[in-house]
Design a protein around this motif. Structure first.
Motif, PDB file in Angstrom:
ATOM      1  N   ARG A 222       0.830  -1.201   0.000  1.00 25.10           N
ATOM      2  CA  ARG A 222       0.000   0.000   0.000  1.00 25.10           C
ATOM      3  C   ARG A 222       0.866   1.253   0.000  1.00 25.10           C
ATOM      4  O   ARG A 222       0.569   2.237  -0.677  1.00 25.10           O
ATOM      5  CB  ARG A 222      -0.901  -0.005   1.236  1.00 25.10           C
ATOM      6  CG  ARG A 222      -1.908   1.153   1.278  1.00 25.10           C
ATOM      7  CD  ARG A 222      -2.930   1.028   0.158  1.00 25.10           C
ATOM      8  NE  ARG A 222      -3.873   2.133   0.170  1.00 25.10           N
ATOM      9  CZ  ARG A 222      -4.958   2.193   0.941  1.00 25.10           C
ATOM     10  NH1 ARG A 222      -5.204   1.206   1.803  1.00 25.10           N
ATOM     11  NH2 ARG A 222      -5.773   3.212   0.871  1.00 25.10           N
ATOM     12  N   LEU A 223       1.968   1.215   0.756  1.00 24.97           N
ATOM     13  CA  LEU A 223       2.873   2.358   0.788  1.00 24.97           C
ATOM     14  C   LEU A 223       3.467   2.642  -0.592  1.00 24.97           C
ATOM     15  O   LEU A 223       3.644   3.792  -0.985  1.00 24.97           O
ATOM     16  CB  LEU A 223       4.001   2.111   1.788  1.00 24.97           C
ATOM     17  CG  LEU A 223       3.633   2.130   3.274  1.00 24.97           C
ATOM     18  CD1 LEU A 223       4.826   1.724   4.108  1.00 24.97           C
ATOM     19  CD2 LEU A 223       3.139   3.501   3.689  1.00 24.97           C
ATOM     20  N   LEU A 224       3.798   1.570  -1.317  1.00 26.20           N
ATOM     21  CA  LEU A 224       4.422   1.736  -2.620  1.00 26.20           C
ATOM     22  C   LEU A 224       3.400   2.039  -3.718  1.00 26.20           C
ATOM     23  O   LEU A 224       3.756   2.599  -4.760  1.00 26.20           O
ATOM     24  CB  LEU A 224       5.214   0.477  -2.987  1.00 26.20           C
ATOM     25  CG  LEU A 224       6.370   0.126  -2.036  1.00 26.20           C
ATOM     26  CD1 LEU A 224       7.013  -1.191  -2.449  1.00 26.20           C
ATOM     27  CD2 LEU A 224       7.404   1.236  -2.007  1.00 26.20           C
ATOM     28  N   ALA A 361       6.773  11.398   2.283  1.00 27.60           N
ATOM     29  CA  ALA A 361       7.882  11.529   1.330  1.00 27.60           C
ATOM     30  C   ALA A 361       8.632  10.217   1.155  1.00 27.60           C
ATOM     31  O   ALA A 361       9.091   9.903   0.054  1.00 27.60           O
ATOM     32  CB  ALA A 361       8.832  12.635   1.793  1.00 27.60           C
ATOM     33  N   THR A 362       8.768   9.432   2.227  1.00 19.82           N
ATOM     34  CA  THR A 362       9.549   8.199   2.145  1.00 19.82           C
ATOM     35  C   THR A 362       8.937   7.216   1.160  1.00 19.82           C
ATOM     36  O   THR A 362       9.641   6.622   0.337  1.00 19.82           O
ATOM     37  CB  THR A 362       9.660   7.549   3.532  1.00 19.82           C
ATOM     38  OG1 THR A 362      10.301   8.457   4.426  1.00 19.82           O
ATOM     39  CG2 THR A 362      10.474   6.278   3.463  1.00 19.82           C
ATOM     40  N   SER A 363       7.618   7.022   1.226  1.00 17.71           N
ATOM     41  CA  SER A 363       6.979   6.086   0.305  1.00 17.71           C
ATOM     42  C   SER A 363       7.055   6.589  -1.136  1.00 17.71           C
ATOM     43  O   SER A 363       7.211   5.798  -2.068  1.00 17.71           O
ATOM     44  CB  SER A 363       5.524   5.850   0.708  1.00 17.71           C
ATOM     45  OG  SER A 363       4.774   7.036   0.566  1.00 17.71           O
ATOM     46  N   LEU A 482      11.708   3.643   5.234  1.00 21.41           N
ATOM     47  CA  LEU A 482      10.437   2.996   4.954  1.00 21.41           C
ATOM     48  C   LEU A 482      10.012   2.116   6.121  1.00 21.41           C
ATOM     49  O   LEU A 482       8.826   1.996   6.429  1.00 21.41           O
ATOM     50  CB  LEU A 482      10.555   2.164   3.674  1.00 21.41           C
ATOM     51  CG  LEU A 482       9.250   1.782   2.978  1.00 21.41           C
ATOM     52  CD1 LEU A 482       8.466   3.022   2.600  1.00 21.41           C
ATOM     53  CD2 LEU A 482       9.531   0.937   1.755  1.00 21.41           C
ATOM     54  N   ILE A 483      10.984   1.496   6.789  1.00 23.50           N
ATOM     55  CA  ILE A 483      10.677   0.698   7.976  1.00 23.50           C
ATOM     56  C   ILE A 483      10.080   1.584   9.059  1.00 23.50           C
ATOM     57  O   ILE A 483       9.069   1.245   9.691  1.00 23.50           O
ATOM     58  CB  ILE A 483      11.943  -0.012   8.484  1.00 23.50           C
ATOM     59  CG1 ILE A 483      12.398  -1.067   7.469  1.00 23.50           C
ATOM     60  CG2 ILE A 483      11.704  -0.654   9.848  1.00 23.50           C
ATOM     61  CD1 ILE A 483      13.723  -1.694   7.807  1.00 23.50           C
ATOM     62  N   GLU A 494      -3.166   5.814   4.467  1.00 19.56           N
ATOM     63  CA  GLU A 494      -4.442   5.185   4.161  1.00 19.56           C
ATOM     64  C   GLU A 494      -5.493   6.217   3.780  1.00 19.56           C
ATOM     65  O   GLU A 494      -6.332   6.006   2.923  1.00 19.56           O
ATOM     66  CB  GLU A 494      -4.909   4.364   5.358  1.00 19.56           C
ATOM     67  CG  GLU A 494      -6.204   3.615   5.085  1.00 19.56           C
ATOM     68  CD  GLU A 494      -6.586   2.727   6.249  1.00 19.56           C
ATOM     69  OE1 GLU A 494      -7.712   2.221   6.244  1.00 19.56           O
ATOM     70  OE2 GLU A 494      -5.745   2.566   7.159  1.00 19.56           O
ATOM     71  N   ASN A 495      -5.452   7.382   4.462  1.00 14.89           N
ATOM     72  CA  ASN A 495      -6.459   8.406   4.227  1.00 14.89           C
ATOM     73  C   ASN A 495      -5.912   9.627   3.493  1.00 14.89           C
ATOM     74  O   ASN A 495      -6.621  10.622   3.340  1.00 14.89           O
ATOM     75  CB  ASN A 495      -7.045   8.868   5.566  1.00 14.89           C
ATOM     76  CG  ASN A 495      -7.681   7.712   6.309  1.00 14.89           C
ATOM     77  OD1 ASN A 495      -8.412   6.929   5.721  1.00 14.89           O
ATOM     78  ND2 ASN A 495      -7.404   7.609   7.604  1.00 14.89           N
TER      79      ASN A 495
END
Length: 541
Positions: A222-224, A361-363, A482-483, A494-495
């Motif tokens: 989902r993050l990616l 920003a990380t994702s 990312l961790i 998510e939102n």
């Protein structure tokens, strides 16, 4: 020895940082002695085909995608030091395999072994980088991270300079005879393996903090995937992918072109690499100032065509008469390529950060890194096949003057094999400029304003005759960050885009209130800030 520690004293942290400097010096020596131009020189030495060289150039790029699944492994095992130390040790077992490659009689078998060793070396290195990044981010205090990175970079630069000179001299000797070349390449990789053992031993002495308590994090996929739902960011990814493909279609084969077509030595090619890197470092700060003043998109609109122009100009190197003039021509091209490449790398990295929503920003960086790796990694493979296609074709352009006394050629240009291939790469790069124009970045200005400022700055620099310090820019997969993002912000992404749509569709007054409400969830710096926030909320309501 490889167990995480619940408590690390200040003395243990200082001792660990000293060992990290040893690791940096040894790892940089490996890169200078065994990677890049030296690895391509080994492939040329054993007679590898153009297609095989394309695969060899693609491996370091494609293996970067292994860092994404490693995020899950690090979170499950929760022993980052064990994963990092064992990973770098296994990766460097490929160096003795490299050392044996010149002595394999069959060229086909030698090429296969070389490719397998490269897969082991770069693949395991990329996989272990994720755990290393997370480990070091937790070990080094945040207020010392900049100083740590600069010291580590300084140590690496000093060692890299000496190792590069050594590699250049060694490659010069390797040109003498095949037997001497076999021994020299083998000695370079054995030396690299020794440095690899020193690096792994030093890394094993660095303490590891215990990872934070396990929590239910946002799903990795989902993050990616979330950044792809952002329309403007998708436009940026199209530019990045098309740019990486176009550039990496040709640049990995410059070394082959210089050696096989133009007849230059590997020492000279290594010198070109160093010149390009120095130009990159010297100009990166100037590009940073331009991006701050004119935005990153405007900077890319100047740096990208300049780089593509150099790629296209490479096709005319064979038409320059004389070895000295041709060498000077290549040196000038590499200076411009290094300088413009610094602008592209810096502005492309900055625009990713600028177009990423706050907290995510990380994702966005991770998705950008994966797309870049896939596009850049697939290009040399396609390029290797395409180069053989163009080897059997030729394009001739001529301008002739016919008169009663005969025919006189006014202009004659012939493109064959590599020249045709480089021009095609530059033409494909023009499509990436079209994709760049579709990106929306606030404050973008016309290209001519940036060019005018560049010329003004150049005149000022020449008058002052001042040296320009710079930074070594590298865009990598942010595995460690990312961790942390998965642990601390499962609900944010998510939102994220649903909130953006609601705010965009709301009336101006509601949108302003929603923005203020969003800031209310952040930690106020002090009581005064909190009181000011309450007043603004009351006024907006």
């Amino acid at each position: 020895m490889l167990q995480p520690q619940a408590h690390i004293s200040a003395q243990e942290c200082e001792r660990g940082i000293r060992f990290l400097m040893i690791d940096a010096a040894a790892a940089t020596a490996i890169g200078a002695l065994n990677s890049g131009v030296v690895l391509l020189a080994l492939a040329l030495h054993i007679g590898a085909s153009t297609i095989a060289i394309g695969y060899l150039a693609a491996i370091p790029l494609l293996t970067q995608v292994l860092q994404a699944p490693m995020v899950k492994l690090v979170e499950r095992v929760r022993r980052r030091k064990l994963l990092s130390v064992s990973g770098v040790f296994i990766a460097r077992l490929a160096l003795p395999i490299y050392a044996a490659v010149p002595f394999i009689p069959s060229r086909r078998v030698a090429t296969i072994v070389l490719l397998c060793a490269a897969l082991l070396h770069y693949g395991v290195n990329a996989a272990s980088a994720c755990s290393w990044n997370s480990w070091i981010r937790d070990l080094v205090p945040a207020d010392r991270l900049g100083h740590f990175s600069s010291r580590r970079g300084l140590y690496g630069t000093i060692v890299s300079a000496g190792a590069t000179v050594t590699a250049a001299v060694a490659l010069g000797w390797a040109q003498g005879s095949e037997t001497i070349g076999d021994r020299i390449f083998s000695a370079l990789y054995i030396a690299g393996f020794i440095f690899g053992l020193i690096s792994a031993a030093a890394l094993a002495q660095v303490p590891e903090p215990v990872m934070a308590a396990e929590s239910v994090g946002a799903p990795l996929h989902r993050l990616l995937w979330e950044p792809l739902r952002h329309a403007n960011f998708r436009k940026l990814l199209r530019y990045v992918a098309s740019w990486q493909f176009a550039v990496n279609l040709a640049t990995p084969f410059f070394t082959v072109y210089f050696v096989r077509a133009l007849g230059f030595s590997m020492s000279f090619v290594l010198m070109l690499t160093v010149i390009s890197q120095l130009a990159n470092v010297a100009f990166v700060r100037q590009w940073g100032r331009l991006s701050d003043r004119f935005t990153n998109k405007s900077t890319l609109a100047v740096a990208s065509p300049l780089y593509l122009l150099c790629v296209a100009a490479m096709a005319f190197a064979s038409d320059v008469p004389g070895d000295t003039a041709r060498a000077t021509y290549l040196i000038l091209l590499h200076i411009v390529m290094g300088a413009s490449g610094a602008g592209v790398g810096l502005a492309a990295g900055n625009i990713v950060m600028k177009l990423s929503p706050s907290g995510a920003a990380t994702s966005f960086m991770a998705t950008n890194a994966l797309v870049s790796a896939l596009a850049a990694g697939s290009a040399p493979i396609v390029g290797g096949w395409a180069a053989d296609f163009f080897a059997r074709r030729r394009l001739e352009l001529s301008l002739n003057w016919f008169s009663p006394s005969g025919v006189e050629q006014l202009l004659g240009i012939t493109f064959s094999h590599w020249e045709f291939f480089f021009l095609l790469s530059a033409l494909l790069g023009l499509y990436s400029l079209h994709r760049l124009s579709a990106i929306e970045e606030p404050g973008a200005v016309e290209r001519r304003e940036v060019v005018q400022h560049i010329f003004t700055s150049a005149r000022r620099t020449l008058r002052n005759a001042s040296s320009v310090a710079g930074l070594r820019l590298a865009v990598t997969f942010p595995g460690g960050e990312l961790i942390k993002l998965r642990e601390r912000a499962p609900l944010l992404l998510e939102n994220l885009f649903e909130d953006e749509k609601r705010v965009a569709a709301a009336p101006p007054r509601s949108a302003a209130l929603a923005k203020l409400l969003g800031s209310a969830f952040e930690q106020p710096a002090n009581d005064a800030d909190f009181e000011d926030l309450l007043k603004r909320l009351d006024h907006a309501a």
